[in-house]
Design an enzyme around this catalytic site. Structure first.
Site, PDB file in Angstrom:
ATOM      1  N   VAL A 110       0.807  -1.216   0.000  1.00 43.04           N
ATOM      2  CA  VAL A 110       0.000   0.000   0.000  1.00 43.04           C
ATOM      3  C   VAL A 110       0.842   1.269   0.000  1.00 43.04           C
ATOM      4  O   VAL A 110       0.299   2.359  -0.107  1.00 43.04           O
ATOM      5  CB  VAL A 110      -0.966   0.046   1.209  1.00 43.04           C
ATOM      6  CG1 VAL A 110      -2.041  -1.013   1.075  1.00 43.04           C
ATOM      7  CG2 VAL A 110      -0.218  -0.117   2.517  1.00 43.04           C
ATOM      8  N   GLY A 111       2.159   1.144   0.122  1.00 46.03           N
ATOM      9  CA  GLY A 111       2.965   2.358   0.092  1.00 46.03           C
ATOM     10  C   GLY A 111       4.438   2.023  -0.065  1.00 46.03           C
ATOM     11  O   GLY A 111       4.895   0.961   0.367  1.00 46.03           O
ATOM     12  N   ASP A 143       9.363  15.491  11.161  1.00 42.80           N
ATOM     13  CA  ASP A 143       8.989  15.174   9.785  1.00 42.80           C
ATOM     14  C   ASP A 143       7.472  15.282   9.619  1.00 42.80           C
ATOM     15  O   ASP A 143       6.848  14.438   8.992  1.00 42.80           O
ATOM     16  CB  ASP A 143       9.484  13.759   9.447  1.00 42.80           C
ATOM     17  CG  ASP A 143       9.647  13.554   7.943  1.00 42.80           C
ATOM     18  OD1 ASP A 143       9.607  14.561   7.197  1.00 42.80           O
ATOM     19  OD2 ASP A 143       9.795  12.391   7.517  1.00 42.80           O
ATOM     20  N   GLY A 172       8.386   3.986   0.200  1.00 45.01           N
ATOM     21  CA  GLY A 172       9.143   5.194   0.494  1.00 45.01           C
ATOM     22  C   GLY A 172      10.599   4.894   0.273  1.00 45.01           C
ATOM     23  O   GLY A 172      10.948   3.777  -0.133  1.00 45.01           O
ATOM     24  N   SER A 173      11.456   5.873   0.531  1.00 47.44           N
ATOM     25  CA  SER A 173      12.865   5.588   0.273  1.00 47.44           C
ATOM     26  C   SER A 173      13.432   4.617   1.288  1.00 47.44           C
ATOM     27  O   SER A 173      14.417   3.951   1.034  1.00 47.44           O
ATOM     28  CB  SER A 173      13.674   6.880   0.242  1.00 47.44           C
ATOM     29  OG  SER A 173      13.143   7.810   1.131  1.00 47.44           O
TER      30      SER A 173
END
Ligand SMILES: *[C@@H]1O[C@H](CO)[C@@H](O)[C@H](O)[C@H]1NC(C)=O
Ligand SMILES: *[C@@H]1O[C@H](CO)[C@@H](O)[C@H](O)[C@H]1NC(C)=O
Ligand SMILES: *[C@@H]1O[C@H](CO)[C@@H](O)[C@H](O)[C@H]1NC(C)=O
Ligand SMILES: *[C@@H]1O[C@H](CO)[C@@H](O)[C@H](O)[C@H]1NC(C)=O
Ligand SMILES: *[C@@H]1O[C@H](CO)[C@@H](O)[C@H](O)[C@H]1NC(C)=O
Ligand SMILES: *[C@@H]1O[C@H](CO)[C@@H](O)[C@H](O)[C@H]1NC(C)=O
Ligand SMILES: *[C@@H]1O[C@H](CO)[C@@H](O)[C@H](O)[C@H]1NC(C)=O
Ligand SMILES: *[C@@H]1O[C@H](CO)[C@@H](O)[C@H](O)[C@H]1NC(C)=O
Ligand SMILES: *[C@@H]1O[C@H](CO)[C@@H](O)[C@H](O)[C@H]1NC(C)=O
Ligand SMILES: *[C@@H]1O[C@H](CO)[C@@H](O)[C@H](O)[C@H]1NC(C)=O
Ligand SMILES: *[C@@H]1O[C@H](CO)[C@@H](O)[C@H](O)[C@H]1NC(C)=O
Ligand SMILES: *[C@@H]1O[C@H](CO)[C@@H](O)[C@H](O)[C@H]1NC(C)=O
Length: 843
Positions: A662-663, A791, A665-666
């Site tokens: 579902v996702g 963040d 990122g780095s």
């Protein structure tokens, strides 16, 4: 012989042989059984075995085949117990004393604690006892002296206390005694001089006082003497300087006095390393040292040596380091640096330290011809104008506190491995050559402070991506602070004060999350002081005084701490905390105190959500009511689980199938899954272990999350640190699944490949902002240790079924513990003494 008699005789013979064999067979079997039981007792005392080493110690095979065990072939008795670096923890069972055939014990590099059992004294065949790098405590058992075969004892790096037992002097075969890096007290027993077999004596890094006994001069075979880092005083006995086989002579970091004998060149012909720094030695450096062709390291900083450095060290072909820094050398000498000329013949030369003496005069041109292996040059604190050549392997260059009065040569940029450059406190002028700013190798410090440098700070300063300290203070630099400085993410200390910089503080500085000191005072800077609030938390020192800053001062972070911030000499500042004693700003003042400024910043940060600035005031007043009411609602911590296994997570996510992804990122991939017991939906965030920094992020996130509970934080169900089916490291964080995705996806639906027409209405947006503000308020004020998330962005705000917002992703979070200033000082000291520390580690 008649045949009957023969038969009878033969029968007896056979019977005898049989009886003999069987009885010895039986007794061997019994002895073996003792060994097996002793080993099992050893195993029983272990409490930690994370590598599962001991699972091979089971009854499916003979104990001689257990991991780490060697037996004698004839009798099947244990002769060697060898389990180094296996992370085994627990106490060492005295039962190993029943392994009477043991010749060698090697348990180094584990986490054994408790005493070294005195029963080991019964192992009369033992030759080698290696227990270094554990946590053994208590005293060194005097009974070891009963192991008369012992040749090697190594107990380095434990927590042993008490005195060195004099009984050890009775070991007639001892070759190596290593008991460094413990907490031993008392003195060096003179009777150690009786162990005439000794080659290595290492007792550094303890708390030993008294003097070095004359008796050690009897150890005529000694090659390795390391007694550094104790509290030894007095002089080194001449008899010890007479031990002709000595190769390593280590007495650094004590309180020793006296001079080196002028005959050292003949009495120590095998010397390789002379390590005597940080003592009170005085007198001349004997020129006979140049006669020792084996010498590699001459290390005598921080003493009281006077006179000349012998000018023919160049005869020592193997010489690698000469450190004579922080002595009283070179006073009144017309050509005190000519010894450097001779060093060009040493092809392995690496390091020269002559800082803080009385050297003066021109640095010989030949310094450019030193071996290309040279990586450290410490010349500071003298009076020497200089030309520096092509030392391309240099990683540290200190020329601070000289009288260099030239431009900075652009050829310095050839030193592409330079980590530390300190040219402060000279008379350097002209611009800093732009080539210098290509040195991305700089990590420790770039210090040009207190010179007469002019010109601007180029954009290329952004190349210093690993640099910790940038000090260009007290020069004549002009122009603005380049935006690219925000790329130097490792910066902790930035000193640009006392220049002629103008323009405003670039907003990019808010990326410098680790910044601790920022001094921009006495420039011509303008604009607002309003920096990103997250960063400000780490600042311990912020000096913006004597500029032309204007406008409102924040109340939070560094600005909240009167002693950390200085703003004087700016015309037009207002607001800020009361202690700053600034005039109030003309806009209506805040009736509710500190919470408001938090929430306001949050709202500002997500003001795109509202679209309308007019909503801000309404939002703030609503938030202030609601956040109070909500902030104390915390989750119970009972369902925290740090023990998810790889298998469980694999099952929950159907083998991490891409359908469940579902996702991305780095640093991580996020999968949706169902927990097997209760079919509860979960999100599994799998860290990309191969990415640099990921494990730091995992630690930060697990540490942060295991400490906090709040309804507006994504609930963490656990962490998983395991290996995957291919045996590779696997780290994941298991979270409550948020069915409505991230705020980012709602705000920018085009980026999520969804034909959603849903749009958040103003009340939903307000509610989300309130949720985020509540989460931050909790993190900053109500956690045991305040936490900065660092963040906060729409992508990290996740929405549940009810569109209630939950802050997630704590990978960059920082605990705002009270940072201790002197840690930095210690670091600096450590850097100074790095060499000596290196050498002490050779124990
Ligand atoms: C017993 O030890 C053997 C190796 O010595 C190993 O292969 C086996 O897996 C062990 N059995 C158990 C139950 O751990
Ligand atoms: C050694 O073995 C003897 C008998 O075999 C036993 O009584 C004793 O307890 C053992 N010693 C240790 C320290 O285990
Ligand atoms: C240590 O040695 C002494 C003298 O031989 C002996 O009496 C004592 O039992 C030993 N201690 C242990 C724990 O083996
Ligand atoms: C050390 O050796 C000397 C002789 O070299 C002897 O007289 C003395 O007793 C010994 N000391 C000890 C404690 O064994
Ligand atoms: C003695 O010290 C030298 C130098 O550190 C080392 O190489 C050697 O292995 C040591 N010998 C023993 C037996 O510990
Ligand atoms: C070192 O020894 C001196 C006496 O010679 C004593 O006064 C001092 O306390 C000792 N220092 C430490 C750190 O043990
Ligand atoms: C040092 O050794 C030399 C020759 O081996 C000897 O003559 C001299 O007495 C010794 N000096 C000391 C202080 O032991
Ligand atoms: C070095 O050794 C030579 C002989 O090998 C000797 O003549 C000279 O005096 C020695 N130099 C010093 C300073 O001891
Ligand atoms: C360096 O070596 C050369 C050639 O081996 C020799 O001529 C010269 O004297 C040496 N220089 C010094 C300073 O030792
Ligand atoms: C330094 O390097 C330059 C070229 O990079 C070279 O021309 C010069 O001879 C070198 N100087 C020395 C002293 O090696
Ligand atoms: C120093 O290096 C330069 C350039 O490599 C060379 O010309 C010169 O001869 C060297 N000097 C010595 C003394 O080796
Ligand atoms: C600051 O700027 C003003 C004019 O804006 C100028 O007069 C002054 O000299 C500058 N100060 C410094 C230190 O450069």
């Amino acid at each position: 012989m008649p045949s009957n008699e023969c038969n009878l005789f033969c029968f007896h013979l056979i019977l005898l042989l049989f009886l003999h064999c069987s009885s010895s067979f039986i007794s061997h079997a019994l002895d073996s059984e003792t060994d097996r039981l002793s080993l099992l007792s050893f195993k029983d005392e272990l409490t930690d075995d994370p590598l599962d080493v001991m699972s091979s110690w089971n009854d499916s095979v003979r104990f001689c085949e257990w991991r780490g065990i060697t037996c004698s072939s004839r009798r099947a008795r244990v002769t060697m117990l060898s389990l180094p670096f296996q992370k085994l923890g627990g106490t060492l069972s005295p039962a190993i004393a029943n392994l009477t055939f043991l010749r060698a014990i090697d348990l180094r590099g584990n986490v054994f604690r408790g005493p070294i059992p005195a029963e080991i004294g019964r192992l009369f065949r033992l030759r080698s006892l290696l227990l270094m790098e554990n946590s053994f405590g208590g005293e060194i058992p005097a009974n070891l002296s009963q192991c008369t075969q012992l040749e090697i004892i190594n107990l380095n790096f434990n927590s042993l206390i008490g005195k060195i037992p004099t009984e050890l002097s009775r070991l007639p075969n001892l070759v190596a005694l290593h008991i460094s890096a413990n907490q031993l007290t008392g003195g060096i027993p003179p009777v150690l001089g009786n162990i005439s077999t000794l080659l290595n004596l290492s007792i550094a890094q303890n708390y030993l006082g008294g003097t070095i006994p004359d008796n050690l001069g009897q150890l005529v075979n000694l090659q390795f003497l390391q007694v550094g880092s104790n509290n030894l005083s007095g002089t080194v006995p001449l008899s010890v300087f007479n031990l002709s086989r000595i190769s390593i002579f280590g007495v650094a970091f004590n309180r020793l006095v006296g001079s080196l004998p002028s005959s050292i060149g003949t009495s120590l012909p095998n010397l390789k390393q002379l390590l005597i720094g940080v003592n009170g030695f005085s007198g001349n450096i004997p020129s006979s040292l140049s006669n020792i062709s084996s010498l590699q390291i001459i290390d005598l900083p921080d003493n009281q040596f006077v006179g000349r450095v012998p000018s023919d060290f160049g005869r020592i072909a193997n010489l690698q380091r000469v450190n004579v820094g922080r002595n009283l050398l070179g006073r009144g000498d017309s050509d005190p640096l000519d010894f450097i000329n001779s060093l060009i013949n040493c092809s392995k030369f690496e390091m020269l330290g002559i800082d803080n003496n009385h050297f003066s005069g021109p640095l010989p041109d030949k310094i450019a011809n030193l071996s290309t292996n040279v990586n450290r040059l410490l010349l500071g604190g003298n009076q020497i104008p200089s030309t520096i050549g092509n030392l391309t392997k240099l990683f540290e260059l200190r020329l601070d506190g000289n009288t260099l009065d030239t431009n900075i040569p652009s050829s310095l940029a050839n030193c592409q491995q330079l980590q530390l450059l300190n040219l402060s406190d000279n008379d350097l002028s002209g611009p800093v050559p732009i080539q210098i700013f290509t040195l991305s190798s700089l990590t420790v410090t770039f210090n040009l402070a207190r010179n007469f440098l002019s010109g601007t700070l180029p954009l290329d300063v952004g190349n210093f991506v690993n640099l910790k300290e940038l000090d260009l203070s007290d020069n004549e630099l002009s122009g603005s602070i380049p935006h690219s400085l925000g790329r130097c993410l490792s910066l902790e200390h930035v000193y640009l004060q006392c220049n002629s910089l103008n323009g405003s503080i670039p907003s990019s500085l808010s990326s410098l999350k680790g910044l601790q000191d920022l001094d921009l005072s006495r420039n011509n800077l303008t604009g607002s002081t309003y920096l990103s609030f997250c960063k400000i938390f780490f600042l311990q020192y912020l000096n913006l005084s004597y500029n032309q800053f204007q406008g409102q001062v924040p109340k939070n972070g560094a600005f909240a701490n009167r002693s950390a911030v200085s703003l004087v000499g700016n015309g037009d500042l207002c607001g800020g905390s009361i202690e700053l004693e600034l005039s109030p700003c003309s806009v209506p003042t805040d009736p509710v105190g500190r919470n408001k400024s938090y929430l306001k910043v949050v709202i500002t940060a997500v003001s795109g959500v509202f679209g309308s600035a007019g909503m801000l005031y309404i939002a703030i007043s609503c938030i202030l009511k609601r956040s109070r009411a909500r902030s104390s609602l915390a989750f119970p911590s009972s369902d925290w689980n740090s023990n998810f296994s790889y298998r469980e997570l694999e099952k929950a996510t159907s083998g991490f199938s891409s359908d469940n992804l579902v996702g991305t990122g780095s640093f991580a991939l996020v999968y949706k899954g169902l927990q097997s017991q209760d079919r509860r939906p979960i999100a599994v965030k799998v860290l990309k272990i191969q990415e640099k920094g990921t494990s730091k992020i995992y630690m930060a996130e697990c540490e942060a999350l295991s400490n906090i509970r709040h309804r507006n934080l994504v609930k963490v169900l656990g962490c998983c640190s395991d290996v995957d089916s291919a045996g590779r490291d696997f780290k994941a964080i298991v979270l409550d699944f948020m069915p409505n995705g991230s705020l980012e996806q709602w705000l920018h639906p085009e980026e999520r490949n969804v034909n959603a027409v849903n749009d958040l209405n103003i009340f939903q947006r307000l509610s989300i902002a309130i949720d985020v503000a509540s989460a931050l308020e909790y993190l900053h004020y109500y956690c045991h240790i305040p936490i900065a998330h660092c963040d906060v962005k729409p992508g990290n705000v996740l929405l549940d079924d009810d569109l209630c917002a939950h802050l997630s992703d704590f990978g960059l979070a920082k605990f705002l513990r009270n940072r201790v200033m002197y840690v930095d000082k210690l670091k600096a000291v450590q850097l100074e003494y790095e060499d000596q520390l290196d050498m002490l580690l050779q124990v």
